[in-house]
Design a protein around this motif. Sequence first.
Motif, PDB file in Angstrom:
ATOM      1  N   ARG A 237       0.838  -1.187   0.000  1.00  0.00           N
ATOM      2  CA  ARG A 237       0.000   0.000   0.000  1.00  0.00           C
ATOM      3  C   ARG A 237       0.879   1.244   0.000  1.00  0.00           C
ATOM      4  NH1 ARG A 237      -3.853  -0.281   4.945  1.00  0.00           N
ATOM      5  NH2 ARG A 237      -1.878  -0.945   5.901  1.00  0.00           N
ATOM      6  N   VAL A 238       0.263   2.393  -0.176  1.00  0.00           N
ATOM      7  CA  VAL A 238       1.009   3.638  -0.347  1.00  0.00           C
ATOM      8  C   VAL A 238       0.534   4.648   0.687  1.00  0.00           C
ATOM      9  CG1 VAL A 238       1.568   5.522  -1.923  1.00  0.00           C
ATOM     10  CG2 VAL A 238       1.246   3.202  -2.815  1.00  0.00           C
ATOM     11  N   MET A 239       1.473   5.194   1.436  1.00  0.00           N
ATOM     12  CA  MET A 239       1.155   6.288   2.344  1.00  0.00           C
ATOM     13  C   MET A 239       1.465   7.600   1.632  1.00  0.00           C
ATOM     14  SD  MET A 239       2.326   7.076   6.264  1.00  0.00           S
ATOM     15  CE  MET A 239       4.054   7.331   5.862  1.00  0.00           C
ATOM     16  N   LEU A 240       0.418   8.367   1.359  1.00  0.00           N
ATOM     17  CA  LEU A 240       0.555   9.674   0.720  1.00  0.00           C
ATOM     18  C   LEU A 240       0.504  10.740   1.807  1.00  0.00           C
ATOM     19  CD1 LEU A 240       0.655  11.242  -2.014  1.00  0.00           C
ATOM     20  CD2 LEU A 240      -1.836  11.459  -1.799  1.00  0.00           C
ATOM     21  N   VAL A 241       1.573  11.509   1.953  1.00  0.00           N
ATOM     22  CA  VAL A 241       1.643  12.551   2.982  1.00  0.00           C
ATOM     23  C   VAL A 241       1.740  13.911   2.298  1.00  0.00           C
ATOM     24  CG1 VAL A 241       2.619  11.056   4.750  1.00  0.00           C
ATOM     25  CG2 VAL A 241       4.146  12.224   3.169  1.00  0.00           C
ATOM     26  N   TYR A 242       1.205  14.935   2.968  1.00  0.00           N
ATOM     27  CA  TYR A 242       1.178  16.256   2.355  1.00  0.00           C
ATOM     28  C   TYR A 242       0.963  17.324   3.417  1.00  0.00           C
ATOM     29  CZ  TYR A 242      -3.746  14.785   2.474  1.00  0.00           C
ATOM     30  OH  TYR A 242      -4.972  14.284   2.851  1.00  0.00           O
ATOM     31  N   GLY A 243       1.423  18.541   3.118  1.00  0.00           N
ATOM     32  CA  GLY A 243       1.171  19.671   3.979  1.00  0.00           C
ATOM     33  C   GLY A 243      -0.268  20.140   3.842  1.00  0.00           C
ATOM     34  N   TYR A 244      -0.799  20.703   4.924  1.00  0.00           N
ATOM     35  CA  TYR A 244      -2.166  21.245   4.910  1.00  0.00           C
ATOM     36  C   TYR A 244      -2.085  22.704   5.324  1.00  0.00           C
ATOM     37  CZ  TYR A 244      -7.208  21.480   5.399  1.00  0.00           C
ATOM     38  OH  TYR A 244      -8.533  21.808   5.241  1.00  0.00           O
TER      39      TYR A 244
END
Length: 276
Positions: free
Chosen positions: A193-200
């Motif tokens: 699976r893929v963990m997609l991380v991003y700034g908010y």
Amino acid sequence: MVQLRDSSIVCASYGWAWLPTVYPHLKGLFRHGNFAFLGGYLVRSKDGGHTWQGPIIPPPTPGETVFDIFGKPVPAYNRGAMCEGQDGRLYWVVVSNPSTAPRRSETHLFISSDKGLTWNYSCPVATDPKVTFNETSIYETPKGDLIAFMRTADFDDHTVITRSTDHGKSFQQWEDAGFQGHPHYALQLPDKRVMLVYGYRHAPFGVRARVLDPECANVSSAQEMILRDDGGNGDLGYPWATLLSKKRALLVYYFNSGDGTRHIAGTLLALGDGPR
């Protein structure tokens, strides 16, 4: 920055030139105060970062309208993760400015077959007459699809994605992922699976993540997890992640607290059914 399967490291960055005064004969510059943009370059290390080869100057993206101080189109550039494909080639989504009035950026794909030493233009990734696309990370799925996760402007800050099913020869029409956040980093977990991380960058400011299926088909429906919501303002994000073991991951990012001094922070994630 990316570490290749042979353990070499490829790092992409930007160059700027300081101009102590305004030179009216220089046309097509992108300026920030007394600094003029020089475009992108890369460096490469074969010994774990002890020594570096470069700078490696990529060619400009076709149709680039931003010029350097020597009157030439700036070399290709981007802030975002590249990826090494199963075919051994290195894939890099770059930004280009096809118009100066108004200035609007779009994204294109470059490919290296020699581990970052030379680069060749492949195809457009995302273009639109109204939406601006810029900082992009690219990820290859187990099936071999290339997924581009893109930051936008003039689109309510929404993430958009697009997919290539032919090893970067072309990309499908971009799609609204349905949520706000940028820029992105995609980390493959031990179960694929893929963990997609991003700034908010909206109140409450912070860092967020979603766990996607191995082929990244559920980007819009995956549950959003709030990892940090204590940022001082929207000047934060730019996450990168790595596995520490099969049960833990480290996420690092640019952050500020109480609108104070900016710093690099980290979050340790326990991996089970998903980060928690």
